[in-house]
Scaffold this motif. Sequence first.
Motif, PDB file in Angstrom:
ATOM      1  N   LEU A  65      44.074  -5.789  37.800  1.00  0.00           N
ATOM      2  CA  LEU A  65      43.950  -6.097  39.227  1.00  0.00           C
ATOM      3  C   LEU A  65      43.656  -4.817  39.970  1.00  0.00           C
ATOM      4  O   LEU A  65      44.084  -3.745  39.563  1.00  0.00           O
ATOM      5  CB  LEU A  65      45.232  -6.714  39.756  1.00  0.00           C
ATOM      6  CG  LEU A  65      45.687  -8.017  39.101  1.00  0.00           C
ATOM      7  CD1 LEU A  65      47.036  -8.438  39.678  1.00  0.00           C
ATOM      8  CD2 LEU A  65      44.670  -9.100  39.299  1.00  0.00           C
ATOM      9  N   ALA A  66      42.944  -4.935  41.081  1.00  0.00           N
ATOM     10  CA  ALA A  66      42.651  -3.772  41.920  1.00  0.00           C
ATOM     11  C   ALA A  66      42.891  -4.163  43.376  1.00  0.00           C
ATOM     12  O   ALA A  66      42.821  -5.337  43.745  1.00  0.00           O
ATOM     13  CB  ALA A  66      41.202  -3.340  41.733  1.00  0.00           C
ATOM     14  N   THR A  67      43.193  -3.152  44.193  1.00  0.00           N
ATOM     15  CA  THR A  67      43.330  -3.361  45.628  1.00  0.00           C
ATOM     16  C   THR A  67      42.243  -2.574  46.333  1.00  0.00           C
ATOM     17  O   THR A  67      41.575  -1.730  45.750  1.00  0.00           O
ATOM     18  CB  THR A  67      44.707  -2.893  46.122  1.00  0.00           C
ATOM     19  OG1 THR A  67      44.813  -1.487  45.923  1.00  0.00           O
ATOM     20  CG2 THR A  67      45.834  -3.611  45.390  1.00  0.00           C
ATOM     21  N   ALA A  68      42.059  -2.835  47.603  1.00  0.00           N
ATOM     22  CA  ALA A  68      41.013  -2.184  48.389  1.00  0.00           C
ATOM     23  C   ALA A  68      41.353  -0.723  48.706  1.00  0.00           C
ATOM     24  O   ALA A  68      40.501   0.035  49.125  1.00  0.00           O
ATOM     25  CB  ALA A  68      40.782  -2.944  49.674  1.00  0.00           C
ATOM     26  N   ASP A  69      42.590  -0.313  48.508  1.00  0.00           N
ATOM     27  CA  ASP A  69      43.016   1.063  48.868  1.00  0.00           C
ATOM     28  C   ASP A  69      42.322   2.116  48.053  1.00  0.00           C
ATOM     29  O   ASP A  69      42.177   2.152  46.925  1.00  0.00           O
ATOM     30  CB  ASP A  69      44.523   1.204  48.712  1.00  0.00           C
ATOM     31  CG  ASP A  69      45.243   0.294  49.680  1.00  0.00           C
ATOM     32  OD1 ASP A  69      46.146  -0.419  49.232  1.00  0.00           O
ATOM     33  OD2 ASP A  69      44.899   0.288  50.868  1.00  0.00           O
TER      34      ASP A  69
END
Length: 69
Positions: A65-69
């Motif tokens: 999973l990845a986040t926009a940060d």
Amino acid sequence: MRISARNQLTGTVRGVSEGASIANVEVDVGGQRVVASITVEAARELGLREGAAVTVIVKASDVMLATAD
């Protein structure tokens, strides 16, 4: 077909690109693009073509999973 895998996505084939031994099958799953790399032999045996209804079955040892940060 009965299968124990729980990660199943229903979609429509949008294209099949055959190489020497691997076929990349592009599938539209609810507006999202999923590409499966399978053998050319398997793609032909399944009769995959644009517009065909398929079930994408995901089997992976890791999911990231990845986040926009």
